[in-house]
Design a protein around this motif. Sequence first.
Motif, PDB file in Angstrom:
ATOM      1  N   GLN A  93       0.840  -1.198   0.000  1.00 45.44           N
ATOM      2  CA  GLN A  93       0.000   0.000   0.000  1.00 45.44           C
ATOM      3  C   GLN A  93       0.874   1.247   0.000  1.00 45.44           C
ATOM      4  N   ARG A  94       0.531   2.177  -0.873  1.00 41.78           N
ATOM      5  CA  ARG A  94       1.190   3.486  -0.879  1.00 41.78           C
ATOM      6  C   ARG A  94       0.284   4.530  -0.235  1.00 41.78           C
ATOM      7  N   PHE A  95      -1.034   4.324  -0.350  1.00 39.19           N
ATOM      8  CA  PHE A  95      -2.015   5.198   0.286  1.00 39.19           C
ATOM      9  C   PHE A  95      -3.276   4.375   0.482  1.00 39.19           C
ATOM     10  N   GLY A  96      -3.888   4.460   1.657  1.00 43.11           N
ATOM     11  CA  GLY A  96      -5.109   3.702   1.884  1.00 43.11           C
ATOM     12  C   GLY A  96      -5.484   3.623   3.344  1.00 43.11           C
ATOM     13  N   PRO A  97      -6.320   2.658   3.680  1.00 42.65           N
ATOM     14  CA  PRO A  97      -6.889   2.598   5.030  1.00 42.65           C
ATOM     15  C   PRO A  97      -5.932   2.099   6.113  1.00 42.65           C
ATOM     16  N   TYR A  98      -4.832   1.495   5.742  1.00 48.07           N
ATOM     17  CA  TYR A  98      -3.887   0.972   6.733  1.00 48.07           C
ATOM     18  C   TYR A  98      -2.691   1.900   6.867  1.00 48.07           C
ATOM     19  N   LYS A  99      -2.045   1.838   8.007  1.00 47.65           N
ATOM     20  CA  LYS A  99      -0.799   2.593   8.179  1.00 47.65           C
ATOM     21  C   LYS A  99       0.310   1.935   7.359  1.00 47.65           C
ATOM     22  N   MET A 100       0.250   0.592   7.279  1.00 44.60           N
ATOM     23  CA  MET A 100       1.188  -0.183   6.473  1.00 44.60           C
ATOM     24  C   MET A 100       0.471  -1.435   5.973  1.00 44.60           C
ATOM     25  N   TRP A 101       0.786  -1.865   4.750  1.00 42.17           N
ATOM     26  CA  TRP A 101       0.201  -3.070   4.161  1.00 42.17           C
ATOM     27  C   TRP A 101       1.231  -3.666   3.216  1.00 42.17           C
ATOM     28  N   HIS A 102       1.642  -4.884   3.472  1.00 47.58           N
ATOM     29  CA  HIS A 102       2.614  -5.610   2.646  1.00 47.58           C
ATOM     30  C   HIS A 102       2.014  -6.998   2.415  1.00 47.58           C
ATOM     31  N   HIS A 103       1.668  -7.322   1.171  1.00 49.98           N
ATOM     32  CA  HIS A 103       0.954  -8.559   0.864  1.00 49.98           C
ATOM     33  C   HIS A 103       1.754  -9.401  -0.121  1.00 49.98           C
ATOM     34  N   GLU A 104       2.201 -10.562   0.359  1.00 54.36           N
ATOM     35  CA  GLU A 104       2.923 -11.528  -0.477  1.00 54.36           C
ATOM     36  C   GLU A 104       1.927 -12.569  -0.976  1.00 54.36           C
ATOM     37  N   HIS A 105       1.885 -12.758  -2.290  1.00 59.22           N
ATOM     38  CA  HIS A 105       1.027 -13.765  -2.926  1.00 59.22           C
ATOM     39  C   HIS A 105       1.964 -14.823  -3.508  1.00 59.22           C
ATOM     40  N   ARG A 106       1.875 -16.045  -3.021  1.00 58.70           N
ATOM     41  CA  ARG A 106       2.733 -17.118  -3.532  1.00 58.70           C
ATOM     42  C   ARG A 106       1.878 -18.258  -4.065  1.00 58.70           C
ATOM     43  N   ILE A 107       2.350 -18.885  -5.127  1.00 58.71           N
ATOM     44  CA  ILE A 107       1.724 -20.120  -5.607  1.00 58.71           C
ATOM     45  C   ILE A 107       2.818 -21.153  -5.785  1.00 58.71           C
ATOM     46  N   ILE A 108       2.510 -22.370  -5.337  1.00 61.78           N
ATOM     47  CA  ILE A 108       3.495 -23.449  -5.310  1.00 61.78           C
ATOM     48  C   ILE A 108       2.830 -24.709  -5.839  1.00 61.78           C
ATOM     49  N   GLU A 109       3.502 -25.407  -6.732  1.00 63.36           N
ATOM     50  CA  GLU A 109       2.944 -26.673  -7.215  1.00 63.36           C
ATOM     51  C   GLU A 109       2.712 -27.612  -6.046  1.00 63.36           C
ATOM     52  N   MET A 116      -1.876 -22.039  -2.794  1.00 63.18           N
ATOM     53  CA  MET A 116      -1.848 -20.584  -2.805  1.00 63.18           C
ATOM     54  C   MET A 116      -1.602 -20.146  -1.369  1.00 63.18           C
ATOM     55  N   LYS A 117      -0.579 -19.317  -1.185  1.00 63.09           N
ATOM     56  CA  LYS A 117      -0.200 -18.882   0.152  1.00 63.09           C
ATOM     57  C   LYS A 117      -0.117 -17.357   0.161  1.00 63.09           C
ATOM     58  N   ASP A 118      -0.918 -16.753   1.028  1.00 66.61           N
ATOM     59  CA  ASP A 118      -0.892 -15.305   1.204  1.00 66.61           C
ATOM     60  C   ASP A 118      -0.334 -14.998   2.570  1.00 66.61           C
ATOM     61  N   ARG A 119       0.508 -13.995   2.632  1.00 70.57           N
ATOM     62  CA  ARG A 119       0.994 -13.494   3.920  1.00 70.57           C
ATOM     63  C   ARG A 119       0.919 -11.976   3.856  1.00 70.57           C
ATOM     64  N   ILE A 120       0.157 -11.436   4.783  1.00 72.60           N
ATOM     65  CA  ILE A 120      -0.017  -9.989   4.847  1.00 72.60           C
ATOM     66  C   ILE A 120       0.543  -9.507   6.170  1.00 72.60           C
ATOM     67  N   SER A 121       1.380  -8.498   6.107  1.00 75.55           N
ATOM     68  CA  SER A 121       1.854  -7.798   7.293  1.00 75.55           C
ATOM     69  C   SER A 121       1.228  -6.417   7.219  1.00 75.55           C
ATOM     70  N   TYR A 122       0.547  -6.013   8.302  1.00 71.37           N
ATOM     71  CA  TYR A 122      -0.140  -4.729   8.274  1.00 71.37           C
ATOM     72  C   TYR A 122      -0.109  -4.052   9.632  1.00 71.37           C
ATOM     73  N   LYS A 123      -0.214  -2.750   9.585  1.00 74.09           N
ATOM     74  CA  LYS A 123      -0.251  -1.937  10.800  1.00 74.09           C
ATOM     75  C   LYS A 123      -1.465  -1.029  10.691  1.00 74.09           C
ATOM     76  N   LEU A 124      -2.163  -0.895  11.800  1.00 77.41           N
ATOM     77  CA  LEU A 124      -3.369  -0.080  11.811  1.00 77.41           C
ATOM     78  C   LEU A 124      -3.047   1.375  12.145  1.00 77.41           C
ATOM     79  N   PRO A 125      -3.846   2.303  11.612  1.00 76.32           N
ATOM     80  CA  PRO A 125      -3.666   3.710  11.973  1.00 76.32           C
ATOM     81  C   PRO A 125      -4.281   3.998  13.347  1.00 76.32           C
ATOM     82  N   PHE A 126      -4.075   5.174  13.841  1.00 79.51           N
ATOM     83  CA  PHE A 126      -4.710   5.692  15.053  1.00 79.51           C
ATOM     84  C   PHE A 126      -4.214   5.060  16.347  1.00 79.51           C
TER      85      PHE A 126
END
Length: 159
Positions: A93-109, A116-126
């Motif tokens: 995320q560069r601008f949006g509802p979270y203070k920080m948003w980093h979303h890894e999308h992985r696909i593995i045979e 399908m493996k998702d890992r999101i690291s996020y920080k809330l505002p306020f």
Amino acid sequence: MIKFSKHSGIYSLEALQILNTSLEQAWELLSDPGNLEKITPPEMNFTITSEGDEPMYAGQIITYKVTPFPGIRSNWITEITHVRQKEYFVDEQRFGPYKMWHHEHRIIEHENGVLMKDRISYKLPFGFLGAITHPFIVKPQLQKIFRHREKVLAEMFNQ
């Protein structure tokens, strides 16, 4: 499976799903930003506002309008920061509802298709106020989004 954790003020979400499809078909669907609307709950009113329909690439900026929480319409701007064809991509995320948003999308045979493996690291505002909303608003909303996506993808790949 959806799992949450917290460390140093950063929340993490990990979601796993096996898709009954090939690596190529999974990549084609998941790496096309145009498909985000199809896998997002309709009540979020998710709309891509950026132009272009080119294949995903590092440095790509994608803009959306989304209703992340009832009554709150927001612009969301993400950048695709990493792409490895048929393996993974990362949006931040560069601008949006979270203070920080980093979303890894992985696909593995996988023996049953594709993991399908998702890992999101996020920080809330306020600060403290944001933190007290996590268990009552943010976490349930993210669970709802990922459960919806899991259902839609299972239907798309006839599972």
